[in-house]
Structure formats: C-alpha cells, structure tokens
Design a protein around this motif. Structure first.
Motif, mmCIF file in Angstrom:
data_model
loop_
_atom_site.group_PDB
_atom_site.id
_atom_site.type_symbol
_atom_site.label_atom_id
_atom_site.label_comp_id
_atom_site.label_asym_id
_atom_site.label_seq_id
_atom_site.Cartn_x
_atom_site.Cartn_y
_atom_site.Cartn_z
ATOM 1 N N LEU A 191 0.832 -1.193 0.000
ATOM 2 C CA LEU A 191 0.000 0.000 0.000
ATOM 3 C C LEU A 191 0.874 1.252 0.000
ATOM 4 O O LEU A 191 1.774 1.397 0.825
ATOM 5 C CB LEU A 191 -0.913 0.009 1.225
ATOM 6 C CG LEU A 191 -1.830 1.235 1.388
ATOM 7 C CD1 LEU A 191 -2.794 1.335 0.212
ATOM 8 C CD2 LEU A 191 -2.588 1.160 2.703
ATOM 9 N N THR A 192 0.624 2.152 -0.949
ATOM 10 C CA THR A 192 1.268 3.461 -1.002
ATOM 11 C C THR A 192 0.247 4.520 -0.617
ATOM 12 O O THR A 192 -0.845 4.578 -1.196
ATOM 13 C CB THR A 192 1.826 3.754 -2.405
ATOM 14 O OG1 THR A 192 2.858 2.818 -2.709
ATOM 15 C CG2 THR A 192 2.404 5.159 -2.474
ATOM 16 N N VAL A 193 0.586 5.332 0.367
ATOM 17 C CA VAL A 193 -0.259 6.429 0.831
ATOM 18 C C VAL A 193 0.417 7.735 0.431
ATOM 19 O O VAL A 193 1.617 7.925 0.686
ATOM 20 C CB VAL A 193 -0.452 6.384 2.355
ATOM 21 C CG1 VAL A 193 -1.402 7.488 2.812
ATOM 22 C CG2 VAL A 193 -0.965 5.020 2.792
ATOM 23 N N ALA A 194 -0.317 8.639 -0.192
ATOM 24 C CA ALA A 194 0.278 9.891 -0.666
ATOM 25 C C ALA A 194 -0.658 11.055 -0.408
ATOM 26 O O ALA A 194 -1.876 10.938 -0.587
ATOM 27 C CB ALA A 194 0.607 9.795 -2.156
ATOM 28 N N PHE A 195 -0.073 12.166 0.029
ATOM 29 C CA PHE A 195 -0.814 13.404 0.258
ATOM 30 C C PHE A 195 -0.179 14.546 -0.525
ATOM 31 O O PHE A 195 1.049 14.587 -0.690
ATOM 32 C CB PHE A 195 -0.802 13.790 1.744
ATOM 33 C CG PHE A 195 -1.654 12.920 2.618
ATOM 34 C CD1 PHE A 195 -3.024 12.910 2.476
ATOM 35 C CD2 PHE A 195 -1.084 12.115 3.594
ATOM 36 C CE1 PHE A 195 -3.818 12.116 3.287
ATOM 37 C CE2 PHE A 195 -1.861 11.318 4.399
ATOM 38 C CZ PHE A 195 -3.238 11.310 4.253
ATOM 39 N N GLN A 196 -1.015 15.469 -0.991
ATOM 40 C CA GLN A 196 -0.549 16.754 -1.516
ATOM 41 C C GLN A 196 -1.265 17.848 -0.737
ATOM 42 O O GLN A 196 -2.499 17.878 -0.705
ATOM 43 C CB GLN A 196 -0.840 16.894 -3.012
ATOM 44 C CG GLN A 196 -0.042 15.952 -3.892
ATOM 45 C CD GLN A 196 -0.211 16.268 -5.361
ATOM 46 O OE1 GLN A 196 -0.144 17.418 -5.772
ATOM 47 N NE2 GLN A 196 -0.419 15.236 -6.173
ATOM 48 N N ILE A 197 -0.489 18.742 -0.125
ATOM 49 C CA ILE A 197 -1.055 19.761 0.754
ATOM 50 C C ILE A 197 -0.453 21.112 0.402
ATOM 51 O O ILE A 197 0.763 21.233 0.200
ATOM 52 C CB ILE A 197 -0.780 19.419 2.232
ATOM 53 C CG1 ILE A 197 -1.432 18.082 2.586
ATOM 54 C CG2 ILE A 197 -1.283 20.523 3.157
ATOM 55 C CD1 ILE A 197 -1.134 17.606 3.985
ATOM 56 N N LEU A 198 -1.305 22.131 0.332
ATOM 57 C CA LEU A 198 -0.844 23.497 0.114
ATOM 58 C C LEU A 198 -0.407 24.060 1.466
ATOM 59 O O LEU A 198 -1.231 24.293 2.349
ATOM 60 C CB LEU A 198 -1.967 24.344 -0.488
ATOM 61 C CG LEU A 198 -1.608 25.789 -0.826
ATOM 62 C CD1 LEU A 198 -0.642 25.837 -2.005
ATOM 63 C CD2 LEU A 198 -2.870 26.587 -1.162
ATOM 64 N N VAL A 199 0.909 24.294 1.627
ATOM 65 C CA VAL A 199 1.429 24.760 2.913
ATOM 66 C C VAL A 199 1.636 26.261 2.948
ATOM 67 O O VAL A 199 1.821 26.840 4.014
ATOM 68 C CB VAL A 199 2.746 24.032 3.266
ATOM 69 C CG1 VAL A 199 2.492 22.557 3.487
ATOM 70 C CG2 VAL A 199 3.784 24.230 2.175
#
Length: 748
Positions: free
Chosen positions: A708-716
């Motif tokens: 399982l690959t978990v990935a997030f993209q967040i505007l910081v």
C-alpha cells in the motif's frame, strides 16, 4: 560555506580528428572537402623490368602514381547511392563501376571514405551535445552557488545557520551534490570521445575548493528535522530537461539503420505473437512467459546482440478483448500525449524526439517515430526504467495492426543503458461491434537495481510490475472508462446531483485529471527529487515540494507532497474495499474529523463494481469544511487498485456539474495505490478468484498480502516565493504516519 564547483575544461571537448588508413599498394586518399575526395590511384600495369646489370639506374626510381579526380557526375551518383545503401556488396560495386567508368576498388574505397566521414560528423555532433550539457551544468551550478551564498535568516536577516536553513535551501545543497555526480558522469562520457581521461570533478575539488565540505554543512549524510526524525537523501535527478538533453536526436546517417531495425523488430514481434509452446510457457502464476533458451534458438542472431553482462530478461505475453475499435487503439499508441494519459499509472514521462514517418494514406500505417519514456510503479520505493527506442506501426495484409518498440542502444551512451527493450508491443485484431482483440508482448532486459526496496522485490521479479499483464489490464480498464464517458443512456437514478450529460462528462474529465496528477507525483520519476524522512521502527516517508504558479489546475503557492509505502498481510481487494467505501472513511481520514460521509453522486465507469467516480460530502461540525466537497475515483483491475480523492470548492464543483470547463478547477489529489505483494499473484486483484465477504459487505481474495502506497498533496503556503520550513514537513510527516497507523489498526 558552499564549496565552489570546479568544472573540467571544456576545451577537452574539442572535435576529434580521424586518421584514415589506406592500402599503400593500392591507393592513398586526400580529402579535398566534405563532399568530394581526390583519389591517388595506382593503376599502372606491372611491367617486366630488366634484371641485374641490364637495368638503367635512372629507371630504378619508383614510378609516379597517377591521380584520378572523380567528376561531379560520379560524385553525385555515388552520393545518391550511398543514401540508399551505405554498404554495397561486390555485385553493386561492380555495377556502379561500369556505370561510372571507375574501377571496382575505387568505388569500394570511396564508400569506405564516405562512411568514415559520416562517422566523424556523427561524433562531432555528439561532442556538441556533450558541450551543451556541460555548459548547462556549469550555469546550474553557478546559480545554486549564488543562491546559497546569499542565504539569510528570515527572522534577523543575518547569515543562515544550519538550524535555520529552510527546506528549500536544504534541497539546494542536495541538488549541488547531485550536480557533482552528474559532472563526473559527463566527464566520463567525454573521455570516451576525446580519447584521453578527463580529470574527475572530485579530484579537482580537493585542490581548489574550500576546506568545508557538504558533510560539514550537515547535508551529505544526515540532517535532523524539527520533529526529531532523521532524513537522508533519496538519490534522484530533479532536472526534467536532462531526459531530453542526454538523448541524441538521430542524424541522417542513422535513419537507414533505424528503419532497418524497426522492420526487423516488427517481423520478430509478429512471430512472437503467433508462436505457442515451447517458445511460450505457462508460469506458476498462470501467465505466459518467454522460454529464454528457446528464444535464443529461434532468434540466434538477435536484433540487439547478446545480452550484456549484468542485465536480466523479463518477457511476458497477455491477450484480452477490449471495448474499443482498432483505429482508436492505434491512435492512442502513436500519439504520445494520449498514450501517456491512458497509461498514466505506468508511463511517468514520455516524449517524441523525432518523427521519421507519419504514415501513408491518412493513417498510421508505416508511421515511425523515435521516442523516450520512463516507466514506473506507483511507489517512491521502486526506481523507474528509462528507455530510448523507435516505435513502428504497420497494417498487415490480414487487416491486423501491429505497433512495435525496440531500443536504439547504438545511438545512446552505453553508460545510460540500464534498461533496453527488445521487440515489444502489441497486435490489434478488429472484432465486430467496436471491439478489438489485443495481444501484448513485453520483452525487456534490465539491470538489477540495488535501490529497489526489498518489499517490492518479489513483485518486480515476478514480472507483474512492468509486464504485459499490467499493460493489458490497464488498457482494458481505460477502454471501459472511455466508453462510459461517451455513454448517453444513463438511468436517472445514477445521476443524483448531476443534471445533464455535459455535467457527467465534465465530472469524469475532472476525475481523469485528478488521477493523472496523482500518478505523476507518487512514483520515483527522475523529474523530481524525493527526500526521505525516517525514524527508528517506523516506515520511511518521502517528501518533496513543488512551486505552483500560473497553473489553473493547481492552487498557487508551495505544495508539499508526502508518500510512503508499506506491507499489509491483507489481500489487496479487502484493502481496496475498505478505503473506497464511504462508510469506513471516518476510520482513516483524519481531516474528516470523524464526520459521517455521504455520497452525493455516483458514476460507474466499468464492469467491475469497484470502478466508479463519486462526489462525497462530509457532515462535520467543522464549519470551515462546509464549502468543500470531495471528488473521488476508485478503480481496480487484476494487477492493482487506486483510491484517489481531492477536496474541491463547492462553487467550482457546481460549475462542473452544470457542464463547465473542469480544467480551471484547482486540485491537489491524495490517495492510495494498492498492489499485490507478489506472494500470491494468481488471486491478487480485480474481482476474480475465490472470495469472502468482509466487514463492509464487499468481497476480497482469500490469500496474498498487499503493498500500500499512501500519498498526500497539501498546500502549505499560498505564496509561491515563500520558503518552506522544516516544521511544515514535520506536520505532514505526522499526518501521513497517523493515517498509516489507523489503516493498519482497521484492516489487520
């Protein structure tokens, strides 16, 4: 203090002179210009010379050799023939000699000299590429040096200490170390052509650079973040232009060889597609794999020669009937943009370097193009495979279309050839009602990559990660998705908040862009560099930053991407069902704050019930989320599954549901990629195999684990020029690890 980079002298890249040898008993060659040669030919008939004292001393001097200068017509005829056939045989040389009034040996030596001249021109062209790459690295290095020299503390304005360095500045230092390695590589290539060794960058730096090294600055080995985790550089090349600059564009002299190679590759592909046992055998996973010993007997010469030492072979074949006509399939394969979009989970980057033929009669029959592509697995733990190849399309007499790829190893530096494609591609047979039968062959030779993480080694070694089965399963699923987007007879109950067919198409188009963005940012592509954050006893987390500016499909500012991959002793289908179902979302989605998730719209885009696009609303007490909805796409096939989602502003989503342009909706996709762990591939995906009903009422295979690959993209930060602090990295690191712990607690 930054270490000043010392490049090797570009004067070492001077064009090389080539000495042409000649047979002293036959002729000497004097080159007059690039297109003409003056030939000094010894054609005198040997006379019976007087012997002993009867010979006049004046006659003992060697006879002067007669010079023969080719006429303009002779040169033109020879040049024209050379373009068609650079290596004429004896019969062809004799015919040319009769037509042009030359001796066969004169024709032979003219062709030898011409080939030498073309080789010299080709090597000068390669030298110019190396020069350009060297100058580019020099400019990049100077730019990074200037940025580091001007680094300052954001609070006091003074020189930045190690603990105050921003995440961007840490990346600059890492990038500088990468540049040093790149210069060493270019120096090695240059030495091959210059003919003498070039001093490596590391040796030069020991004499000319200041005493402080990158290790002294805390970059070369480890650095400590504000969260107390320890990070190390994940080796990768971040400059996307390097892919193009490092690959040679074929010159005119190369094109006949490329055409000949493509035609031979097409013949081999057809034979491989039509052959049965013993050339193809059934593996323990019920897949067709190539019998390498039988292959060497069937094709003893081999188009690419013998397999280089250190490379291993992977060859597989898969067939399927897909819901798309042959014309559209051929167009997808021959259009690099469509090909990259349909296979976005496999093709991380691709470009067409040169089109040698566009085909005939208004279609792709006979189309020939030189391409470069990078193939990936959706995880930062699996290195990508880069290939430089020619793609050839042909329609055969029985109406079958075939598209074949074969590597152009002879045109690229040997140091870059860690992966090469033997004849690979597919046969497409037209069937009634808009269907096609596709037979796909993947035959590659790759170097065993030490950077491959151990948890992915069984999957890659099995051939499933990059093999024909994954290509065909992806194509079948995408064909169903395309057919679904074009469907008009959709029951009203499935539309929910979608009031028109235009709104349905816009929503599917937005979901497609979301999936492409996720796949482009989750793998180990050389287009970007990952930095590893790890802590004792925990899974590694890869992070990277991107600055978004003037991109209508992405919010402006600094975007932080974080990803991690790990094993689960749970079948892939069970993990997929748990993650995609809205009733279980509150168990893993931290950002939903425990609120209940309600499905507002559902669009099926495939036969498998797990393939659909949905619009979700979170009923949470947090008022800040009341203006957001969640767009989610779930897709699964026999080789893997995805659950990808992105929060969308409700005003923008209403515009899409009304049929508006989805390209201007800002998205930051996050999600999951689920692959079998390689322990039980015959029951590892899709809806096939023996199944049981799990706790959410859906089915899953009985055996095998998951990757399982978990990935997030967040505007910081909404300001693109802002500097990212290590504190933001620590926050995202905690977020992704908390999500992983929740998933493990729920499914194990």
């Amino acid at each position: 203090m930054f270490q000043q980079s010392t490049m090797f002298d570009s004067n070492n890249m001077l064009d090389m002179s080539h000495k042409m040898s000649s047979d002293s008993d036959l002729m000497e060659i004097r080159k007059t210009n690039d297109d003409d040669f003056e030939t000094k030919s010894v054609t005198e008939t040997t006379m019976e010379a007087p012997s002993g004292d009867d010979q006049d001393p004046a006659d003992q001097r060697p006879k002067k050799k007669r010079y023969h200068r080719h006429t303009q017509r002779q040169i033109q005829e020879l040049e024209a023939f050379f373009k068609e056939c650079p290596h004429p045989d004896d019969k062809q040389r004799k015919e040319l000699s009769r037509e042009l009034g030359l001796e066969p040996l004169q024709v032979k030596f003219w062709f030898q000299n011409k080939r030498t001249q073309m080789k010299a021109q080709h090597e000068r062209h390669e030298n110019s590429i190396l020069k350009a790459e060297n100058e580019k690295l020099r400019a990049e290095n100077n730019r990074y040096k200037e940025a580091l020299n001007n680094a300052s503390c954001p609070n006091c304005g003074g020189p930045a200490a190690l603990g105050e360095m921003s995440f961007d500045e840490q990346h600059l230092r890492i990038e500088n170390a990468r540049l040093r390695e790149e210069i060493d590589r270019v120096s090695g290539i240059a030495a091959k052509y210059v003919g003498k060794p070039v001093t490596s960058f590391s040796h030069l730096s020991s004499h000319h650079l200041p005493s402080r090294s990158l290790e002294d600055l805390g970059v070369g080995s480890n650095f400590v973040s504000q969260s107390g985790t320890v990070g190390e550089m994940y080796s990768s090349v971040s400059n996307s232009d390097l892919m193009r600059s490092s690959l040679p564009v074929p010159c005119e002299a190369d094109k006949p060889m490329i055409v000949e190679l493509a035609v031979a590759a097409m013949e081999e592909l057809i034979r491989l597609a039509q052959a049965g046992e013993p050339l193809w055998v059934i593996s323990s996973d019920h897949d067709e794999v190539l019998n390498e010993e039988e292959y060497l007997r069937t094709f003893p010469r081999g188009l690419l020669g013998t397999k280089p030492l250190g490379l291993i072979s992977e060859a597989s074949r898969e067939s399927a009937v897909v819901i798309m006509n042959h014309v559209n399939l051929v167009e997808i394969l021959m259009d690099v943009n469509q090909w990259s979009r349909v296979f976005c989970g496999i093709v991380s980057r691709a470009m067409t370097l040169e089109v040698l033929s566009t085909g005939v009669a208004g279609n792709y029959n006979g189309a020939l193009q030189v391409m470069s592509a990078e193939f990936q697995v959706p995880s930062p733990l699996v290195p990508t495979r880069e290939n430089y190849f020619v793609r050839y399309c042909k329609q055969h007499v029985d109406g079958t279309w075939a598209v074949v790829d074969v590597s152009l190893d002879s045109l690229r530096p040997a140091a870059l050839s860690k992966s090469r494609r033997r004849p690979s591609g597919c046969l497409i047979q037209e069937l009634p009602n808009g269907y096609s039968k596709v037979t796909w062959i993947e035959h590659v030779e790759v170097m065993d990559d030490r950077n491959l993480h151990n948890i992915y080694r069984p999957l890659v070694n099995s051939g499933l990660a990059f093999g024909a089965k994954r290509w065909v399963a992806t194509l079948d699923r995408q064909c169903e998705r395309i057919a679904s987007s074009m469907a008009c007879n959709i029951p009203a109950g499935d539309l929910c908040v979608i009031t028109s067919s235009e709104g349905r198409k816009s929503m599917l188009k937005l979901a497609e862009r979301m999936v492409m963005s996720f796949c482009a940012g989750v793998g180990a592509s050389t287009a970007h560099a990952w930095t590893t954050l790890s802590a004792a006893g925990n899974d590694d987390v890869r992070v990277m930053t991107r600055k978004s500016m003037d991109d209508p499909g992405r919010p402006p500012g600094i975007v932080l991407s974080a990803a991690t991959s790990f094993c689960l002793p749970v079948p892939p289908n069970r993990v997929f069902n748990f993650l995609q179902h809205e009733s279980s979302r509150s168990q893993w989605d931290i950002l939903s704050n425990g609120g209940m998730v309600q499905e507002m719209a559902h669009i099926a885009n495939g036969r498998d019930p797990g393939n659909f696009v949905s619009l979700l609303r979170v009923n949470s007490a947090n008022s800040s989320q009341s203006n957001m909805v969640i767009l989610q796409e779930s897709c699964t096939d026999a080789t893997g599954s995805y659950v990808i989602y992105a929060p969308v502003d409700i005003v923008a989503m209403n515009n899409v549901l009304g049929g508006g342009d989805p390209d201007y909706v800002a998205l930051l996709p996050s999600g999951f990629a689920i692959l079998p762990d390689g322990s039980s591939l015959n029951n590892s995906g899709g809806s096939s195999g023996n199944v049981v009903v799990d706790d959410v009422g859906l089915s899953s295979p009985l055996s095998g684990g998951s990757l399982l690959t978990v990935a997030f993209q967040i505007l910081v930060d909404s300001v693109p020029t802002a500097k990212l602090s290590l504190g933001s990295v620590a926050t995202v690191n905690s977020l992704i690890k908390c999500t992983v712990e929740r998933i493990k607690a729920a499914v194990i």
